[in-house]
Write an enzyme that holds these catalytic residues in place. Structure first.
Site, short mmCIF file in Angstrom:
data_model
loop_
_atom_site.label_atom_id
_atom_site.label_comp_id
_atom_site.label_asym_id
_atom_site.label_seq_id
_atom_site.Cartn_x
_atom_site.Cartn_y
_atom_site.Cartn_z
N SER A 190 0.83 -1.20 0.00
CA SER A 190 0.00 0.00 0.00
C SER A 190 0.87 1.26 0.00
O SER A 190 1.61 1.50 -0.94
CB SER A 190 -0.97 -0.04 1.18
N HIS A 222 -8.83 0.73 0.59
CA HIS A 222 -8.81 -0.26 -0.50
C HIS A 222 -10.21 -0.78 -0.83
O HIS A 222 -10.40 -1.96 -1.10
CB HIS A 222 -7.86 -1.42 -0.16
#
Length: 299
Positions: A90, A194
Site C-alpha cells: 500500500s 482499499h
C-alpha cells in the site's frame, strides 16, 4: 558503524526489498528517521505544520508521511542497498519506488502527505471500517465477504486477510467470522481503505500524481496488479480503491527469480507475511531488527 545504522551484505539481483505501509509503526522509528533523514522530517514539519511522528496517532494524514519517511530512513541505515526487486505494501509502494530510482524522495513525501490527507477526508465523507481475519479458512473469509458485500481489501498471506467497507457491515462480518472460528480484529482506522468508499480521494490524488515526475521503475512490482509496474500513475491511483494482493505479489516476485526477501522499514510485519506465504525455506528477515540502537532508545 554510525548511530542507527547497520552493516549488511549488499543485496544481489535475486533479493527483494519490501517496504511496509500504515500500521507498521514502532517506538524507535522516529529516532531512526531523525538521524537518517532529517531533511524529510523537516520537510514534513513545514508542510504539515507539525512533526508527523509526534502526531502519528491523530490520523492518516500524519501516519502516512511518517511511515514514508521511516521506510526510507531504515533503507538508508542499511546503506541504501540496491536489489533486483522492490515492492511496497500500500503506502509502502512510494518508498519502494524511491529505492528503485523511479521517484525523488522529496516528491514522494509530498505524495504521501496528499494521499494521507485525501484518504482521511474520504473517510469523513464515507465512513467505514476494516476487520482482519486471522487464522481459519481463507475460503470461509471469502464467503463471509461475499455474504455481507465487503471488499477483500488485503489478501496478505494464508490465514491473514482484511475485509473493508461500511462500518455496520464490517461489524456483522466480524461476528460471522468469529462464529466460524477465525480470530477477527477490528482495525483502529476510521476508513474503509482499499474499497470503493475511498472514491472521494481519487480526483485529488490523480492530480497530485499527474504533477509528479516518475522515471523507469526497474524491478518494482505493484501490490495491486501483482506484476511489475507498467504505468506507475494508474497503479498508484488504483491502490486507493482496489485490494492489495500481497500474497500474489510475493509469489510473482519469487517466480521472477527472488530468493531472499528483506523488509526495509520499521517493524517486521512483512517478514512474517513472507514466511507464511513462501515458507521458512525462503530467506525472509527484517533489516530493522539488525539496527543497533543506543541504550536509551531500547530501555
Amino acid at each position: 558503524p554510525d548511530q542507527y545504522s547497520l552493516q549488511v551484505p549488499i543485496p544481489s539481483a535475486d533479493t527483494a526489498l519490501l517496504f511496509p505501509g500504515q500500521g507498521s509503526q514502532t517506538s524507535t522509528m522516529a529516532a531512526v528517521s531523525g538521524a537518517q533523514r532529517p531533511d524529510l522530517v523537516e520537510q514534513a514539519r513545514e508542510e504539515l505544520g507539525a512533526d508527523p511522528f509526534e502526531q502519528i496517532g491523530e490520523g492518516t494524514h500524519f501516519a502516512q508521511p511518517a511511515l514514508f519517511i521511516a521506510g526510507l530512513a531504515h533503507w538508508k541505515a542499511a546503506g541504501e542497498p540496491q536489489a533486483g526487486f522492490y515492492a511496497g505494501h500500500s503506502l509502502g509502494e512510494l518508498p519502494a519506488l524511491v529505492a528503485a530510482g523511479s521517484l525523488d524522495a522529496a516528491a514522494g513525501l509530498k505524495l504521501a502527505i496528499v494521499r494521507g490527507r485525501l484518504m482521511e477526508e474520504a473517510s469523513a465523507v464515507r465512513p467505514g471500517g476494516m476487520v482482519a481475519a486471522l487464522g481459519g479458512s481463507d475460503e470461509v473469509v471469502r464467503q463471509v465477504a461475499d455474504e455481507f458485500g465487503l471488499t477483500l481489501a488485503n489478501d496478505n498471506a494464508p490465514g491473514q486477510m482484511v475485509l473493508s467497507d461500511d462500518s455496520e457491515k464490517v461489524g456483522e462480518a466480524r461476528k460471522a467470522l468469529r462464529a466460524e472460528g477465525a480470530k477477527a480484529i477490528r482495525l483502529p482506522v476510521a476508513g474503509a481503505f482499499h474499497s470503493s468508499l475511498m472514491e472521494p480521494a481519487v480526483p485529488g490524488y490523480r492530480d497530485a500524481l499527474a504533477a509528479t515526475e516518475f522515471g523507469a521503475a526497474a524491478g518494482a512490482f505493484s501490490c495491486i496488479t501483482a506484476a511489475p509496474f507498467d504505468d506507475v500513475r494508474p497503479a498508484l491511483l488504483g491502490a486507493l480503491t482496489e485490494p492489495v494482493r500481497w500474497r500474489d505479489t510475493l509469489g510473482a516476485i519469487q517466480a521472477a527469480g527472488a530468493t531472499a526477501f528483506l523488509e526495509t522499514g520499521p517493524g517486521d510485519i512483512l517478514t512474517g507475511l513472507s514466511r507464511r506465504t513462501l515458507g521458512e525455506a525462503v530467506e525472509s528477515r527484517s533489516l530493522a531488527d539488525e539496527i543497533e540502537l543506543p541504550a536509551e532508545e531500547t530501555a
